[in-house]
Design a protein around this motif. Structure first.
Motif, short mmCIF file in Angstrom:
data_model
loop_
_atom_site.label_atom_id
_atom_site.label_comp_id
_atom_site.label_asym_id
_atom_site.label_seq_id
_atom_site.Cartn_x
_atom_site.Cartn_y
_atom_site.Cartn_z
N LYS A 196 66.39 19.82 54.38
CA LYS A 196 65.53 19.09 55.32
C LYS A 196 64.09 19.56 55.29
CE LYS A 196 68.19 19.75 58.91
NZ LYS A 196 69.19 19.59 59.90
N PHE A 197 63.95 20.89 55.30
CA PHE A 197 62.60 21.42 55.44
C PHE A 197 61.80 21.21 54.17
CE2 PHE A 197 63.86 22.60 59.34
CZ PHE A 197 64.72 23.67 59.44
N ILE A 236 60.58 17.66 54.29
CA ILE A 236 59.42 17.48 55.16
C ILE A 236 58.16 18.02 54.49
CG2 ILE A 236 58.41 18.11 57.36
CD1 ILE A 236 61.11 18.28 58.53
N ARG A 245 54.79 15.85 53.41
CA ARG A 245 53.44 16.16 53.87
C ARG A 245 52.51 16.38 52.70
NH1 ARG A 245 53.95 20.68 58.30
NH2 ARG A 245 54.89 19.48 59.96
N MET A 253 48.48 23.89 54.88
CA MET A 253 49.43 23.87 55.98
C MET A 253 50.84 23.61 55.48
SD MET A 253 49.39 24.33 59.16
CE MET A 253 49.43 23.80 60.81
N GLU A 308 53.19 26.79 56.23
CA GLU A 308 53.85 26.45 57.48
C GLU A 308 55.22 27.10 57.46
OE1 GLU A 308 52.92 23.40 60.04
OE2 GLU A 308 53.75 25.25 60.84
N SER A 309 55.24 28.41 57.63
CA SER A 309 56.48 29.11 57.34
C SER A 309 57.58 28.85 58.35
CB SER A 309 56.22 30.60 57.23
OG SER A 309 55.06 30.93 57.91
N GLU A 310 57.26 28.15 59.44
CA GLU A 310 58.37 27.79 60.31
C GLU A 310 59.28 26.81 59.63
OE1 GLU A 310 55.19 26.63 62.18
OE2 GLU A 310 54.91 28.77 62.03
N LEU A 311 58.71 26.00 58.76
CA LEU A 311 59.53 24.98 58.15
C LEU A 311 59.84 25.31 56.70
CD1 LEU A 311 57.91 21.78 59.59
CD2 LEU A 311 59.89 22.99 60.37
N ARG A 319 43.27 27.68 58.50
CA ARG A 319 43.88 26.44 58.02
C ARG A 319 43.61 25.29 58.94
NH1 ARG A 319 48.79 29.17 58.24
NH2 ARG A 319 48.43 30.65 56.61
N LEU A 320 43.55 24.09 58.37
CA LEU A 320 43.47 22.91 59.23
C LEU A 320 44.88 22.46 59.56
CD1 LEU A 320 40.62 22.71 57.79
CD2 LEU A 320 40.76 20.34 58.34
N ARG A 321 45.04 21.90 60.73
CA ARG A 321 46.32 21.31 61.10
C ARG A 321 46.51 20.03 60.31
NH1 ARG A 321 45.84 21.02 67.15
NH2 ARG A 321 45.36 18.88 66.63
N ASP A 344 47.28 16.95 61.07
CA ASP A 344 46.62 15.72 61.51
C ASP A 344 45.10 15.83 61.39
OD1 ASP A 344 46.21 16.14 65.00
OD2 ASP A 344 46.79 17.64 63.52
#
Lengths: 186, 373, 354
Positions: free
Chosen positions: C155-156, C159, C163, C233, C237-240, C317-319, C321
């Motif tokens: 899943k990750f 995603i 992105r 990002m 984005e190490s959470e994902l 880093r930019l987010r 969005d």
């Protein structure tokens, strides 16, 4: 506000219904010495249902019965003269025979502090009213008290164990907690 | 022509993921259960207890001198201030007269510890939002402080320099000189920090308007320290309940009103300047005298309840001792600042994105052993 | 000096003399392919080491300097380690696509390398739609990322791949438009022609104001195209998870990794060719020594690579969005207006020529 003024004000919210019996005792003072023993042995009647004490602590300390706890806390926060809006410590205590909770409150506007004590003798199933909706910091603190002492709080949104795992048995910070493996007794 | 109607009756469920416990962004072992809907966070529930060492139970069987050693394992970044809290509680209970020299040195070392903690915080904050170089700059300055501490106290992280009654040893002869050199050096570094991170447009866009906490919520959640001050809640224990030599120095309390991540960041940078000014005011005039007052070998506090508040780098630390006159406390409770700050995280993060959660947590400056005790 | 360049013509003639024509041209192509592969590998290794030394320099430390002189053999050692790792894979992953994904990114990078004019004689593939070819080829790399994320059955990773794909596709628009701005001056898409035009002044000087704007937009978009900070990002984005290459290990991971660095070099090389005059020396000082063209080209490209590394280690880093807002609401309108300005300047003959 000074401690005396606080004591007067807060005491007046919970007047003691036994206060009305005082005139009877005063009448009996005029009779013989048999009643003097009664006078000496009877304790001064507390005008309020709450017990105030200042010894043994740097703050004014109130002992309240569990059924009046929520009402007292609510008044302490809402009343403009006391305005205790900052609950800075909520500790569970095992007093030996009783289990209790100690609340330390402070007012950010008047900068006075107060301590509220509540105790119960029911060690099997202790419970008090939760004050989460008055001070939101109590949510975590009451979970911690439940985790370590087993004290249940009514109307708490999420009363589960916080630090220990869900299947832990026993309440470690009680004085009668025994754990052969993990506890080192000196 | 009829348009074809696709079956869009998908059932959406909230999506729960784990952030942690081993995770670069959660400074320590913290497990966060996030319920997310796409990128938006619906609920944050912290799962604590990974480093719970039952310090409060241990304190019930240890003597008061031994308890001091347990306290600096709690919030290890402000270890000196934690030690000071317990020592002050015991000294006030015994009503000991502490020499001026001890008070001044305790304040200086406390403020230096605060600077050291904020240096590390700044480095890690940059790293969490992506500017990877800030970590090294923060640690470079922290190294200078660690060397000063090592020379005087003997250790770099868990110092145990305070004992009930004073300090364990007198300060090293080089202490004053080195601290002055550090202050002069650090005054040129904070503008560098500002140029690198504070004035950066990308950083400001990541942090302005993110994770807002209003003043009423801050008071209700019991949030203290820089987090509370950034929401306009004036809660500096050093101002309202001064201890040691803090009533002799003049410093500003750093307040901001927006309550967002950028405000919390700015408050800590301002605190760096204020701490430097406190150290400067005290370092030249350390009074002569004893560095320790003799106490009994076995300390027994008189029967009663004692509460001592201090201001650590994270907020208000409270030490609550119930004593029955024996040589161990009957009950000792630590009111840790991180515990209350963490309870406000759910309120701040809901409705934002995951990237915002990371930035908010970085400014809350949580140290998990402080929360888990 | 001219003798060395004539080695290439000598080899060409020798090959054609000993074999029939068809076979000779095939052998020549194979040799050129192998030479470019070698260049790709060595450049990749060198760029990774350069990144580590540059990062260390910014962070007040030294970086790898033990393995080999100045650490030059460090990446070789890392590559050997990666080769010896176990190639894991998830159970339900689509085996064919999972194995195919890294090759897409490598092939697109290699093909893009083929068209660069390192010097007047060294250019493998001088096609008359040079710039268009470059932009088209770099779009193929996106397929590799998307396939890699999908085929991992994670899943990750999916995603992350989505992105990354969105980011790459958005910023390709900016790259194309800013390059187009410069083509207005040269009038031709062929890379060797573009270099010819720059003999009377580098294009960034010829086009002054709109060219500088186009260069800045190009550098921003190029950094975003390769998923480097401050636009990473997706990977950081190490959470994902670690993005689309979570499930890759060993040599396949090394392919993605190397391809990222080569992409960075390609972005820099395109900028060198179109804005800074490829192998031309400033003011023609070493015109008489054609060999030095290679060094001028590599020097300019490496300066731009250093600039991209500098971005990575300085900015937050930019987010996600914010990243997309930057492209669609800011860079794209600026680009379009810039093209108009450039067209006006070319029409009114206001370019600076030497």
């Amino acid at each position: 506000m000074t401690n005396e003024a606080l004591q007067q004000l807060i005491g007046s919210w919970f007047p003691n219904p036994e206060v009305d019996e005082i005139p009877q005792i005063i009448e009996n003072l005029e009779t013989s010495e048999v009643l003097e023993e009664n006078v000496e042995s009877s304790k001064p009647i507390n005008p309020s249902l709450l017990e105030f004490t200042e010894e043994g602590s740097q703050f004014l300390s109130i002992l309240v019965q569990p059924e009046h706890l929520y009402a007292l806390m609510n008044q302490l926060k809402l009343n403009k003269q006391t305005h205790f809006d900052y609950l800075f410590c909520l500790s569970g205590v095992d007093w030996g025979e009783e289990l209790g909770v100690v609340y330390h409150l402070e007012s950010t506007t008047h900068r006075h502090s107060i301590v509220v004590n509540v105790k119960t003798k029911n060690r099997e199933n202790p419970n008090f009213d939760s004050i989460c909706d008055i001070w939101r910091t109590a949510e975590f603190h009451e979970r911690e008290a439940f985790d370590f002492f087993g004290i249940k709080f009514n109307n708490h949104p999420n009363l589960k164990r916080l630090f220990l795992t869900e299947d832990w048995e026993g309440f470690p910070l009680r004085k009668d907690y025994v754990d052969e493996i993990n506890m080192v007794i000196k | 022509m009829q348009p074809t109607i696709a079956n869009t009756n998908f059932k959406t469920e909230p999506y729960q993921i784990n952030m942690g416990p081993q995770h670069p962004a959660t400074h320590g072992v913290l497990n966060l259960l996030l319920t997310i809907d796409g990128e938006i966070i619906k609920k944050v529930e912290p799962d604590l207890g990974y480093i719970h060492r039952s310090i409060e139970k241990m304190c019930e069987r240890d003597s008061y001198q031994q308890i001091v050693h347990l306290t600096d394992r709690m919030d290890y970044l402000s270890s000196n201030i934690n030690n000071e809290a317990v020592c002050l509680a015991v000294e006030n209970a015994l009503q000991l007269e502490i020499p001026e020299r001890v008070k001044v040195i305790r304040t200086i070392i406390g403020e230096l510890t605060r600077i050291s903690s904020h240096c590390l915080w700044w480095g890690v904050m940059g790293m969490d939002v992506g500017a990877l170089t800030t970590y090294f700059y923060g640690f470079r300055d922290r190294e200078m402080l660690n060397d000063i501490f090592e020379e005087t106290c003997g250790a770099r992280l868990t110092m145990n320099y305070n004992v009930p009654g004073g300090l364990m040893l007198d300060i090293h002869p080089n202490f004053v000189k080195r601290v002055k050199k550090f202050v002069a050096h650090f005054k040129t570094k904070i503008p560098e920090y500002d140029r690198l991170l504070t004035d950066n447009v990308i950083f400001q866009k990541r942090t302005k308007g993110v994770g807002i906490l209003s003043k009423e919520d801050a008071i209700s959640f019991g949030v203290t320290g820089p987090v509370g001050r950034a929401s306009g809640y004036s809660c500096d224990v050093r101002k309202y309940h001064p201890y040691s030599a803090l009533d002799k120095v003049t410093f500003k309390e750093c307040l901001k009103t927006e309550g967002d991540t950028f405000a919390r960041y700015q408050v800590r940078i301002m605190e760096l300047w204020e701490s430097l000014s406190i150290v400067e005011q005290l370092i030249d005039n350390i009074p002569e005298g004893e560095h320790r007052v003799a106490t009994n070998a076995v300390i027994k506090l008189p029967k009663g309840e004692y509460y001592q508040k201090v201001e650590t780098a994270r907020g208000e630390l409270g030490v609550y001792i119930i004593s029955t006159g024996t040589k161990n406390p009957y009950r000792l409770k630590f009111r840790s600042p991180g515990f209350s700050n963490l309870s406000a995280l759910n309120h701040m993060a809901v409705g934002g994105k995951i990237g915002d959660l990371v930035a908010t947590m970085a400014t809350l400056d949580l140290v998990i052993p402080d929360i888990d005790r | 000096m001219n003798k060395s360049l004539s080695i290439l013509t000598n080899i060409h003639d020798w090959l054609f003399s000993i074999m029939p024509e068809g076979v000779a041209s095939i052998v020549e192509m194979v040799l050129i392919g192998v030479a470019y592969l070698g260049f790709f590998a060595i450049a990749g290794l060198f760029l990774v080491l350069l990144e580590r030394r540059v990062a260390a320099w910014f962070q007040l430390r030294i970086g790898p300097n033990r393995v080999g002189y100045l650490g030059l053999l460090q990446t070789m050692a890392d590559a050997l380690k990666l080769v010896s790792k176990e190639l894991t894979g998830t159970i339900k992953a689509d085996k064919f696509l999972y194995n195919l994904a890294p090759y897409f990114v490598i092939v697109s990078s290699l093909m893009a390398l083929a068209v660069f004019p390192f010097t007047k004689e060294i250019q493998a593939f001088d096609i008359n739609i040079g710039v268009f070819f470059l932009i088209a080829i770099s779009s193929i790399g996106v397929i590799g990322i998307l396939i890699g994320g999908w085929a991992s059955n994670n899943k990750f990773a999916l995603i992350g791949a989505m992105r990354s794909g969105v980011q790459t596709i958005s910023y390709e628009l900016s790259i194309g438009l800013s390059l187009l701005t410069m083509i207005l001056i040269t009038g031709s898409l062929q890379l060797s022609e573009i270099v010819e035009v720059q003999k009377s002044g580098w294009l960034i000087v010829q086009g002054h104001v709109p060219a500088i704007i186009a260069f800045m937009i190009y550098m921003i978009a190029g950094t975003a195209e390769t998923n480097r900070a401050p636009f990473d990002m997706v990977e950081a984005e190490s959470e994902l998870g670690a993005g689309f290459h979570t499930e890759y290990s060993g040599m396949k991971f090394a392919y993605f990794f190397l391809a990222e660095f080569i992409n960075m070099f390609i972005i820099a090389a395109i900028a060198t060719t179109i804005f800074f005059g490829a192998w031309l020396s400033p003011f023609g000082i070493t015109e008489s020594i054609p060999w030095l063209g290679v060094f001028w080209f590599m020097g300019k490209a490496l300066i731009l690579v250093f600039l991209m590394m500098w971005f990575r280690w300085t900015f937050p880093r930019l987010r996600v969005d914010q990243l997309l807002t930057l492209e669609w609401k800011y860079l794209l309108p600026i680009n379009l207006v810039n093209i108009l300005i450039m067209a006006l300047i070319v029409w009114l003959n206001l370019t600076i020529k030497f």
